[in-house]
Design an enzyme around this catalytic site. Structure first.
Site, PDB file in Angstrom:
ATOM      1  N   LYS A  69     -14.962  33.549  24.763  1.00 62.91           N
ATOM      2  CA  LYS A  69     -13.579  33.973  24.377  1.00 62.91           C
ATOM      3  C   LYS A  69     -13.235  35.561  24.183  1.00 62.91           C
ATOM      4  O   LYS A  69     -12.116  35.593  24.441  1.00 62.91           O
ATOM      5  CB  LYS A  69     -12.920  32.904  23.239  1.00 62.91           C
ATOM      6  N   ASP A  70     -14.346  36.206  23.684  1.00 61.32           N
ATOM      7  CA  ASP A  70     -14.079  37.334  23.339  1.00 61.32           C
ATOM      8  C   ASP A  70     -14.159  37.959  24.891  1.00 61.32           C
ATOM      9  O   ASP A  70     -14.005  39.313  24.568  1.00 61.32           O
ATOM     10  CB  ASP A  70     -15.369  37.613  22.337  1.00 61.32           C
ATOM     11  N   ARG A 109      -2.141  33.328  19.772  1.00 64.43           N
ATOM     12  CA  ARG A 109      -1.612  32.006  20.687  1.00 64.43           C
ATOM     13  C   ARG A 109      -1.681  31.033  19.637  1.00 64.43           C
ATOM     14  O   ARG A 109      -0.405  29.879  19.950  1.00 64.43           O
ATOM     15  CB  ARG A 109      -2.726  31.566  21.233  1.00 64.43           C
ATOM     16  N   ARG A 110      -2.237  30.962  18.816  1.00 64.89           N
ATOM     17  CA  ARG A 110      -2.559  30.328  17.131  1.00 64.89           C
ATOM     18  C   ARG A 110      -0.510  30.329  16.880  1.00 64.89           C
ATOM     19  O   ARG A 110      -0.191  28.871  16.104  1.00 64.89           O
ATOM     20  CB  ARG A 110      -3.677  30.086  16.650  1.00 64.89           C
ATOM     21  N   ARG A 118      -8.122  38.471   8.823  1.00 59.09           N
ATOM     22  CA  ARG A 118      -9.155  39.302  10.460  1.00 59.09           C
ATOM     23  C   ARG A 118     -10.185  39.628   9.332  1.00 59.09           C
ATOM     24  O   ARG A 118     -11.013  39.359   8.150  1.00 59.09           O
ATOM     25  CB  ARG A 118      -8.752  40.718  10.396  1.00 59.09           C
ATOM     26  N   GLY A 119     -11.469  40.068  10.461  1.00 56.69           N
ATOM     27  CA  GLY A 119     -12.825  39.750   9.821  1.00 56.69           C
ATOM     28  C   GLY A 119     -13.689  38.757  10.483  1.00 56.69           C
ATOM     29  O   GLY A 119     -13.186  37.764  10.907  1.00 56.69           O
ATOM     30  N   THR A 144     -16.099  37.063   5.745  1.00 61.79           N
ATOM     31  CA  THR A 144     -14.598  36.887   5.312  1.00 61.79           C
ATOM     32  C   THR A 144     -13.262  36.696   5.051  1.00 61.79           C
ATOM     33  O   THR A 144     -13.347  36.974   4.105  1.00 61.79           O
ATOM     34  CB  THR A 144     -14.738  38.883   6.065  1.00 61.79           C
ATOM     35  N   ARG A 145     -12.911  35.509   6.296  1.00 61.82           N
ATOM     36  CA  ARG A 145     -12.108  34.729   6.149  1.00 61.82           C
ATOM     37  C   ARG A 145     -12.129  34.154   5.336  1.00 61.82           C
ATOM     38  O   ARG A 145     -11.090  33.777   4.138  1.00 61.82           O
ATOM     39  CB  ARG A 145     -12.065  34.420   8.115  1.00 61.82           C
ATOM     40  N   CYS A 185      -5.235  39.334  23.921  1.00 57.83           N
ATOM     41  CA  CYS A 185      -5.222  39.287  22.834  1.00 57.83           C
ATOM     42  C   CYS A 185      -3.704  39.258  22.661  1.00 57.83           C
ATOM     43  O   CYS A 185      -3.001  38.095  21.339  1.00 57.83           O
ATOM     44  CB  CYS A 185      -5.882  39.800  22.040  1.00 57.83           C
TER      45      CYS A 185
END
Length: 403
Positions: A87-88, A139-140, A157-158, A162-163, A252
């Site tokens: 997906k990236d 999207r979400r 972010r992260g 991190t999240r 994005c």
């Protein structure tokens, strides 16, 4: 006879996060079952998306946030291939001479709700109005606002670690966050998932749950070696999804999502395009009952687009568009014509790709039809009004140049 790699050692590029390393090591482990004598060296590289953790993804830009630096090393031949969360990997374009050499069997593509550990609720529906949901995905957010308008949505972010730390810090004010199920499963964090969101509520991202391996298009040896990992049903679904996103020209900053199903010879792709707050959307689906049959029948009028030059052609009556037998142009076709016969014979032709995916050992007619399904769905949504939604988004999103 199975393919025998030409080299004894390959250098593998990866992002530095724990999840990226877990995914890379998983791919290497699978390759070793086929090629036990080959060595693999992991090279860690930090990407733009990893360096800039303050700016929302939609404002950084769509082109290779988590891939550009890795692709630069591929181009310099300091590494041989890169393991990505598919997906990236941009669907609209890849750098010259880059392709997806293999796509592995897809994990769960759905999204998950992770409730903050200091809260007692177990699902979104249990959270009180005004709760703060962490996600950086347009999207979400766009889809969640349709189903849960009572919540506030805040950038988070992260990498996964991190999240999770941000969610666990009560002072930061996150009540829950939305993540990919596959990522938490690969980190053995499935017990932290509070709720899995079914696609009926939120369609998933293009390629979500799948691992894609990027390499140089002219590196036949690496592509042939990686091809042993191709999972045909996953490749077919992801080709359709990537073709959809490529034609929509999404990324994005564009809330878009899909759901694909592939059973036997039958492929169905559902897609949606939304504006940033979810107040406007277009959605539809395309189904092909038998991907093994070359498509030569007339194309429905609502799918006709003057920009789809690689999909449509005309008969002598130019007012009647028809489907032609689809043959993907190779990126080296122009170069080949300028080469002398002696040079051309020494340079093997580049392998065909479908939405930048080389599906070696998979029936090309199936891949052609999968690519056409995704393209057709995108054109269908454009005919339904997607262009005006895209224009609205481009007016509202400010891209902040990266250093």
């Amino acid at each position: 006879m199975s393919y025998v790699p030409l080299r004894l050692k390959y250098k593998v590029g990866t992002r530095e996060s724990q999840l990226a390393l877990v995914q890379t090591e998983s791919v290497i482990s699978q390759l070793r079952t086929f090629f036990p004598k080959v060595e693999y060296e992991i090279i860690k590289i930090k990407t733009t998306g990893d360096k800039n953790l303050l700016t929302p993804l939609a404002n950084i830009g769509d082109k290779g946030l988590f891939t550009k630096e890795l692709e630069n090393e591929l181009d310099k031949q300091t590494i041989d291939f890169v393991v990505h969360s598919l997906k990236d990997v941009p669907s609209t374009s890849l750098p010259p001479n880059m392709v997806i050499g293999a796509i592995l069997e897809r994990a769960d593509p759905r999204d998950a709700v992770v409730i903050a550990p200091w809260r007692s609720e177990k699902s979104l529906s249990e959270l009180p109005a005004g709760s703060v949901i962490g996600t950086s995905s347009t999207r979400r957010i766009a889809q969640l606002k349709l189903n849960y308008p009572q919540f506030s949505y805040k950038n988070i972010r992260g990498n996964m670690n991190t999240r999770w730390e941000k969610l666990s810090n009560q002072e930061l004010g996150y009540d829950a966050m939305i993540v990919a199920v596959a990522g938490f499963q690969r980190l053995n964090w499935a017990d932290r998932i509070s709720e899995i969101i079914e696609p009926e509520r939120i369609l998933y991202a293009i390629g979500q749950g799948a691992l894609g391996i990027e390499c140089r298009h002219n590196d036949h040896d690496t592509i042939r070696m990686l091809s042993v990992l191709n999972h045909e049903p996953t490749v077919v679904r992801c080709v359709a999804e990537r073709a959809f996103l490529k034609r929509i020209e999404g990324g994005c900053s564009i809330p878009n999502a899909v759901r694909t199903e592939y059973h036997g010879k039958n492929l169905t792709i559902n897609g949606i395009l939304l504006n940033l707050d979810g107040s406007r959307s277009v959605k539809g689906h395309i189904e092909n009952l038998d991907l093994t049959i070359p498509v030569t029948t007339p194309i429905p009028s609502f799918l006709v687009s003057s920009t789809d030059e690689d999909v449509l052609s005309s008969t002598e009556d130019e007012t009647q568009p028809v489907r032609k037998t689809f043959k993907r142009k190779r990126v080296d076709s122009d170069a080949d014509s300028s080469l002398s016969p002696s040079i051309s014979m020494k340079t093997p032709p580049l392998l065909r790709h479908f939405a930048h995916v080389c599906g070696v050992n998979i029936n090309e007619t199936i891949l052609e039809n999968a690519e056409l399904c995704g393209t057709d769905l995108a054109v269908k949504l454009i005919q339904m009004g997607a262009d005006s939604i895209l224009e609205e988004i481009h007016r509202k999103v400010t891209i902040i140049p990266t250093q």
